[in-house]
Design an enzyme around this catalytic site. Structure first.
Site, PDB file in Angstrom:
ATOM      1  N   VAL A 101       0.591  -1.470  -0.179  1.00  0.00           N
ATOM      2  CA  VAL A 101       0.057   0.123   0.200  1.00  0.00           C
ATOM      3  C   VAL A 101       1.055   1.044   0.760  1.00  0.00           C
ATOM      4  CG1 VAL A 101      -2.182   1.051   1.184  1.00  0.00           C
ATOM      5  CG2 VAL A 101      -1.825  -0.941   1.283  1.00  0.00           C
ATOM      6  N   HIS A 105       3.202   3.854   6.681  1.00  0.00           N
ATOM      7  CA  HIS A 105       2.471   2.788   7.408  1.00  0.00           C
ATOM      8  C   HIS A 105       3.334   2.132   8.250  1.00  0.00           C
ATOM      9  CE1 HIS A 105       1.977   0.806   4.329  1.00  0.00           C
ATOM     10  NE2 HIS A 105       2.109  -0.790   5.024  1.00  0.00           N
TER      11      HIS A 105
HETATM   12  P1  5GP Z   1       2.636  -3.395   3.464  1.00  0.00           P
HETATM   13  O1  5GP Z   1       3.077  -4.779   2.694  1.00  0.00           O
HETATM   14  O2  5GP Z   1       2.163  -2.049   2.479  1.00  0.00           O
HETATM   15  O3  5GP Z   1       3.054  -2.931   4.373  1.00  0.00           O
HETATM   16  O4  5GP Z   1       1.490  -3.774   4.133  1.00  0.00           O
HETATM   17  C1  5GP Z   1      -0.277  -2.954   3.900  1.00  0.00           C
HETATM   18  C2  5GP Z   1      -0.718  -4.231   4.733  1.00  0.00           C
HETATM   19  O5  5GP Z   1      -1.930  -2.557   4.457  1.00  0.00           O
HETATM   20  C3  5GP Z   1      -1.103  -5.144   4.739  1.00  0.00           C
HETATM   21  O6  5GP Z   1      -0.614  -6.333   6.174  1.00  0.00           O
HETATM   22  C4  5GP Z   1      -2.182  -6.357   4.205  1.00  0.00           C
HETATM   23  O7  5GP Z   1      -3.311  -6.471   5.014  1.00  0.00           O
HETATM   24  C5  5GP Z   1      -3.051  -4.123   5.555  1.00  0.00           C
HETATM   25  N1  5GP Z   1      -4.443  -3.700   4.748  1.00  0.00           N
HETATM   26  C6  5GP Z   1      -4.191  -3.995   3.426  1.00  0.00           C
HETATM   27  N2  5GP Z   1      -5.752  -3.564   2.683  1.00  0.00           N
HETATM   28  C7  5GP Z   1      -6.613  -3.522   3.905  1.00  0.00           C
HETATM   29  C8  5GP Z   1      -7.109  -1.793   4.134  1.00  0.00           C
HETATM   30  O8  5GP Z   1      -8.501  -2.429   3.402  1.00  0.00           O
HETATM   31  N3  5GP Z   1      -8.084  -2.758   5.145  1.00  0.00           N
HETATM   32  C9  5GP Z   1      -7.012  -2.809   6.412  1.00  0.00           C
HETATM   33  N4  5GP Z   1      -7.110  -2.842   8.248  1.00  0.00           N
HETATM   34  N5  5GP Z   1      -6.176  -3.504   6.692  1.00  0.00           N
HETATM   35  C10 5GP Z   1      -5.514  -3.832   4.494  1.00  0.00           C
END
Ligand code: 5GP
Length: 121
Positions: A101, A105
């Site tokens: 995403v 974060h």
């Molecule tokens: P990244 O790989 O970008 O560090 O982590 C993205 C995180 O966002 C993942 O752990 C995934 O499960 C979480 N995520 C993706 N879409 C959503 C959503 O719509 N709602 C929530 N609460 N988490 C999400």
């Protein structure tokens, strides 16, 4: 690093267009439970500003935004009970880190022994 995508899923959560299980909110941050938890406790903390990843945040965030976000991560770790037995903070930044995403974060993971920092793969 690409430009900020206003349609990313966390931007929509910030706008209230997509629901989340909110844990905490301040002027600088929003925290909610990860939709696919990787540990008994898996919270996400995001800044309210439009930042693609940690690199972008570290360059462009004001001191108030940087301090407010850092404080929020600590508050959320306490709120979800992660601080008792230790926890891990992860911020994936860019392609090699598998950032899914493109809105900066921090993951807060806790609630069981989390094993080594990285898979050997
Ligand atoms: P990244 O790989 O970008 O560090 O982590 C993205 C995180 O966002 C993942 O752990 C995934 O499960 C979480 N995520 C993706 N879409 C959503 C959503 O719509 N709602 C929530 N609460 N988490 C999400």
């Amino acid at each position: 690093m690409s430009a900020y995508d206003n349609n990313n899923i966390f931007a929509k959560i910030l706008l209230g267009e997509i629901p989340c299980k909110k844990i905490y909110e301040s002027d600088f941050a929003l925290a909610f439970h990860d939709i696919h938890p990787q540990a008994p406790i898996h919270a996400l903390v995001i800044p309210k500003g439009k930042f693609v990843d940690f690199a972008d945040f570290s360059k462009r965030a004001t001191e108030a935004e940087a301090a407010g976000f850092t404080k929020a991560v600590g508050i959320v770790a306490e709120t979800v009970g992660a601080h008792h037995q230790g926890y891990r903070l992860i911020s994936n930044c860019g392609a090699n880190a598998h950032q899914e995403v493109p809105h900066y974060h921090v993951h807060i993971l806790a609630g069981r022994p989390l094993g080594p920092m990285l898979n050997k793969a």
